[in-house]
Design a protein around this motif. Sequence first.
Motif, PDB file in Angstrom:
ATOM      1  N   TYR A   1      22.897  53.596  67.450  1.00 49.79           N
ATOM      2  CA  TYR A   1      22.736  54.450  66.271  1.00 49.79           C
ATOM      3  C   TYR A   1      23.914  54.271  65.312  1.00 49.79           C
ATOM      4  CZ  TYR A   1      22.195  58.617  63.408  1.00 49.79           C
ATOM      5  OH  TYR A   1      22.071  59.477  62.353  1.00 49.79           O
TER       6      TYR A   1
ATOM      7  N   ALA B   1      23.394  51.146  63.555  1.00 45.87           N
ATOM      8  CA  ALA B   1      22.338  51.249  62.544  1.00 45.87           C
ATOM      9  C   ALA B   1      22.855  51.967  61.297  1.00 45.87           C
ATOM     10  CB  ALA B   1      21.135  51.985  63.121  1.00 45.87           C
ATOM     11  N   LEU B   2      23.629  53.038  61.502  1.00 46.13           N
ATOM     12  CA  LEU B   2      24.190  53.760  60.352  1.00 46.13           C
ATOM     13  C   LEU B   2      25.057  52.821  59.520  1.00 46.13           C
ATOM     14  CD1 LEU B   2      25.464  57.210  61.703  1.00 46.13           C
ATOM     15  CD2 LEU B   2      23.557  56.811  60.136  1.00 46.13           C
ATOM     16  N   LEU B   3      25.955  52.106  60.200  1.00 48.81           N
ATOM     17  CA  LEU B   3      26.888  51.254  59.468  1.00 48.81           C
ATOM     18  C   LEU B   3      26.149  50.109  58.779  1.00 48.81           C
ATOM     19  CD1 LEU B   3      29.891  51.205  61.939  1.00 48.81           C
ATOM     20  CD2 LEU B   3      29.878  52.174  59.639  1.00 48.81           C
ATOM     21  N   SER B   4      25.142  49.551  59.442  1.00 45.75           N
ATOM     22  CA  SER B   4      24.495  48.421  58.772  1.00 45.75           C
ATOM     23  C   SER B   4      23.485  48.871  57.721  1.00 45.75           C
ATOM     24  CB  SER B   4      23.898  47.424  59.768  1.00 45.75           C
ATOM     25  OG  SER B   4      23.107  48.098  60.688  1.00 45.75           O
ATOM     26  N   SER B   5      23.236  50.187  57.611  1.00 48.28           N
ATOM     27  CA  SER B   5      22.384  50.677  56.519  1.00 48.28           C
ATOM     28  C   SER B   5      23.154  50.803  55.208  1.00 48.28           C
ATOM     29  CB  SER B   5      21.828  52.066  56.850  1.00 48.28           C
ATOM     30  OG  SER B   5      20.996  52.020  57.968  1.00 48.28           O
TER      31      SER B   5
ATOM     32  N   TYR C   1      14.041  49.048  50.725  1.00 49.00           N
ATOM     33  CA  TYR C   1      13.261  47.924  51.233  1.00 49.00           C
ATOM     34  C   TYR C   1      11.799  48.062  50.809  1.00 49.00           C
ATOM     35  CZ  TYR C   1      11.712  44.370  54.575  1.00 49.00           C
ATOM     36  OH  TYR C   1      11.179  43.251  55.153  1.00 49.00           O
TER      37      TYR C   1
ATOM     38  N   ARG D   1      13.600  55.366  68.212  1.00 49.44           N
ATOM     39  CA  ARG D   1      13.982  54.539  67.066  1.00 49.44           C
ATOM     40  C   ARG D   1      14.880  53.381  67.482  1.00 49.44           C
ATOM     41  NH1 ARG D   1      16.712  58.680  63.099  1.00 49.44           N
ATOM     42  NH2 ARG D   1      16.403  57.066  61.524  1.00 49.44           N
TER      43      ARG D   1
ATOM     44  N   VAL E   1      17.292  43.276  52.766  1.00 48.86           N
ATOM     45  CA  VAL E   1      17.567  43.312  54.196  1.00 48.86           C
ATOM     46  C   VAL E   1      16.631  44.336  54.825  1.00 48.86           C
ATOM     47  CG1 VAL E   1      19.523  43.258  55.742  1.00 48.86           C
ATOM     48  CG2 VAL E   1      19.902  43.386  53.297  1.00 48.86           C
ATOM     49  N   ALA E   2      15.999  43.956  55.904  1.00 46.37           N
ATOM     50  CA  ALA E   2      15.106  44.899  56.571  1.00 46.37           C
ATOM     51  C   ALA E   2      15.927  46.100  57.051  1.00 46.37           C
ATOM     52  CB  ALA E   2      14.437  44.217  57.748  1.00 46.37           C
ATOM     53  N   PRO E   3      15.374  47.314  56.927  1.00 48.13           N
ATOM     54  CA  PRO E   3      16.128  48.495  57.352  1.00 48.13           C
ATOM     55  C   PRO E   3      16.430  48.428  58.847  1.00 48.13           C
ATOM     56  CG  PRO E   3      13.858  49.067  56.774  1.00 48.13           C
ATOM     57  CD  PRO E   3      14.065  47.654  56.365  1.00 48.13           C
ATOM     58  N   PRO E   4      17.660  48.770  59.230  1.00 47.87           N
ATOM     59  CA  PRO E   4      18.048  48.665  60.628  1.00 47.87           C
ATOM     60  C   PRO E   4      17.322  49.633  61.571  1.00 47.87           C
ATOM     61  CG  PRO E   4      19.965  49.055  59.224  1.00 47.87           C
ATOM     62  CD  PRO E   4      18.774  49.157  58.357  1.00 47.87           C
ATOM     63  N   VAL E   5      16.940  50.806  61.086  1.00 49.89           N
ATOM     64  CA  VAL E   5      16.116  51.696  61.931  1.00 49.89           C
ATOM     65  C   VAL E   5      14.979  52.253  61.099  1.00 49.89           C
ATOM     66  CG1 VAL E   5      17.563  52.606  63.779  1.00 49.89           C
ATOM     67  CG2 VAL E   5      17.734  53.595  61.488  1.00 49.89           C
ATOM     68  N   GLN E   6      13.879  52.548  61.768  1.00 46.10           N
ATOM     69  CA  GLN E   6      12.729  53.165  61.128  1.00 46.10           C
ATOM     70  C   GLN E   6      12.746  54.654  61.409  1.00 46.10           C
ATOM     71  OE1 GLN E   6      10.881  51.645  59.114  1.00 46.10           O
ATOM     72  NE2 GLN E   6      11.404  49.508  59.555  1.00 46.10           N
ATOM     73  N   GLY E   7      11.954  55.377  60.623  1.00 46.28           N
ATOM     74  CA  GLY E   7      11.709  56.780  60.941  1.00 46.28           C
ATOM     75  C   GLY E   7      12.864  57.703  60.612  1.00 46.28           C
ATOM     76  N   ASP E   8      12.651  58.987  60.942  1.00 47.65           N
ATOM     77  CA  ASP E   8      13.606  60.056  60.686  1.00 47.65           C
ATOM     78  C   ASP E   8      14.062  60.610  62.025  1.00 47.65           C
ATOM     79  OD1 ASP E   8      13.296  60.122  57.929  1.00 47.65           O
ATOM     80  OD2 ASP E   8      11.556  61.439  58.048  1.00 47.65           O
TER      81      ASP E   8
ATOM     82  N   GLN F   1      15.549  52.218  54.138  1.00 50.17           N
ATOM     83  CA  GLN F   1      14.087  52.088  54.263  1.00 50.17           C
ATOM     84  C   GLN F   1      13.405  52.142  52.897  1.00 50.17           C
ATOM     85  OE1 GLN F   1      12.879  55.278  56.879  1.00 50.17           O
ATOM     86  NE2 GLN F   1      14.293  54.653  58.488  1.00 50.17           N
TER      87      GLN F   1
END
Lengths: 316, 332
Positions: B250, B253-257, A188, B290, B268-275, A185
């Motif tokens: 999830y 999302a972890l792996l693609s981050s 980006y 999320r 690349v757009a972040p795979p998940v938003q927020g915490d 995040q």
Amino acid sequence: MSHLLAVRGLVVQAPARGLKIIDGIDLSLDRGETLGLVGESGCGKSMTCYAIAGALPRGIARTGGSITLQDDADGGTGSPAKPSVAMIFQDPTSSLNPVHTIGHYLESALYRHQGLRGNDARLEAMRLLERVGIDRAKSRLRAYPHQFSGGMNQRVMIAHALAAKPRLLIADEPTTALDVTTQAQILYLLEELRAETGMALLIVSHDLGVIARLADRAAVMYCGKIVETAPIGALLERPAHPYARALIDCMPTIDPDDLEPPTPIAGSVPLLDNLPAGCHFHPRCDRGGRDCVSAYPAPARIGPGHAASCYHPVRP
Amino acid sequence: MNPPLLQARGLQKTFRLRSGPLARSVDHVAVDAIDLDLAPRERIGIVGESGSGKSTLGRLLLGLTPPSAGEVRFDGVAHADRRPGDWKAFRRQTSLVQQNPLSALNPQMTIGQQVAEAVWVHRLADRHGARDQAAAMLEKVGLSAELMDRFPHQMSGGQRQRVVIARALVLSPRLVVFDEAVSALDVSVQAQVVAILRSLWQQLDLAYVFITHDLRIVRHLVDRIAVLYLGRVVETGDIRSVYARPRHPYTRALLSSVPSLDPRVRNVAPPVQGDLDPGKAARGCAFRSRCPLAIERCASETPRLRRIDQGHVACHRAEDVRPLPMATAEVA
Ligand SMILES: Nc1ncnc2c1ncn2[C@@H]1O[C@H](COP(=O)(O)OP(=O)(O)OP(=O)(O)O)[C@@H](O)[C@H]1O
Ligand SMILES: Nc1ncnc2c1ncn2[C@@H]1O[C@H](COP(=O)(O)OP(=O)(O)OP(=O)(O)O)[C@@H](O)[C@H]1O
Ligand code: SF4
Ligand SMILES: [Mg+2]
Ligand SMILES: [Mg+2]
């Protein structure tokens, strides 16, 4: 047009101990460009950043070379103002003062850099928080850093940096302390802000993956020197310096087909007060010859915008 | 199959938090209904974001903190049933490598003393013998005997990390919990430590739990992996199959981050938003706020771990999770 940032022969020393922490490095950065600085712990990445930002710690001084910041494109008023530089750090939570609210932190920066006060400062602080992806900005202004996660605090640091309307943003390991999801995040966000404002970005990391994601060009540091500079694609695909290649080989990946564990680099980084003669990397290098111990190798051209300081560069 | 060395059932840990002297206290469930089996010599990775409960789970497994519910058995004996005298034997067979290894060493003792101390506090040798054992162990982690008399500040981060590992392994424990043992290190030093751990594991009768948020390193060190989200296991399985085909949104999302080393994969757009959002509702999937795949059912019904292929996944839509694009295929 001249570079936005030109560093020539920069030397940084801890005069008390006579050690050269940075030993004659050259760097340049154009408007809107992203330069990555990569290297192992202790190689001098942070000191390079502090020197450029004019914020070297006490007891450490620039003793040689020049740092020129120039933005002809700025303002168009005829008198080019010195472009502003802002910096963000690795550990956002401990860089923020725990006794002040987020609002106080941002509003005082807005006063300092833009002369904004009162309601104007508050509105601009809210806008900045929203821009860096913090929702419910109004109530968040009254929060304290300890009430935020590390990722949120790094967003606050970025908002604070933006208050200076920087032409150059220095991000020193901005995501090293964060989760990978938050890292994705923040990286980006940095790229979006760079594209939006046209500022240049100097991103520092020991993780080549982070550099690969953002940088147009990269510089590899070892023992206070830059050993290779190249466009990012050339560096990752055709590293010329054995150290750069070794750094790439020790990067683990998540590719399921890449079954081999990462290859460690032999030995360890030498101490500053005990640097090997000649090329500082030679004791750990698998290509070294007798010439490598003679004198420090001068940078040699490898390709367009690509140079390496090595007597036996890796040829593809 | 071997009987489990370590077995956890329904493990739960609740912390009572109070934000101020007058505030009402709230219960925070840090570890929730975790089952885990570890066979002798088996290696499991625990991954998840900061605050997901990894360290708490590690401490529960080693009996360093009591569970609020559930139990842990080591060699068939429950921690709760162990008498004070038996704890000593348990401690000798297990160890913890703490989250911040660089500060784990005593600055006033030489590294030889610190590794030897672990031997003679258990009265397993006299001081001489302890020193010999320490030297042998330091040798195994690639530190020569000449370094025995150095103090921690005279060593590099990677060397100190190896000392911490040597100290944890000198008694030949059967179970070690490594809590972020390589996270603070440079990639080059990480690669060294990975090589050392892999070779030590070959030589020893050792099972371990490797806690980390680094998905790149852990796959070279474990056989199985469990992904934690807010205290619960959301996916577990064989490391290769989970990485080849994550089944929980999830995990995906972890792996693609994880940033790749391919400069063509940029911006690349972040795979998940927020915490992580610990204020989770009692019902439904904790990840749903999320999750890109969330549907109504995710709010009304808590997904339970269920078997898919070789692994277990807690997601109503596991079948709809797309495979990760293969980095290599993407470039071609
Ligand atoms: N106050 C000081 N006096 C003398 N030397 C110092 C001082 N502070 C730092 N150094 C040395 O300067 C060198 C460069 O440090 P710097 O912090 O720039 O490294 P770095 O590349 O940012 O490392 P890291 O990845 O660990 O952040 C190191 O060898 C360090 O030991
Ligand atoms: N002693 C404690 N008292 C109160 N709350 C605690 C305590 N220890 C942990 N927690 C809380 O439990 C949750 C899980 O914490 P834990 O340290 O196990 O997470 P973690 O996954 O190890 O995170 P990290 O990656 O940051 O180390 C967090 O919300 C944390 O704040
Ligand atoms: S259960 Fe629903 S919300 Fe939870 S991960 Fe699966 S799809 Fe997403
Ligand atoms: Mg640094
Ligand atoms: Mg932890």
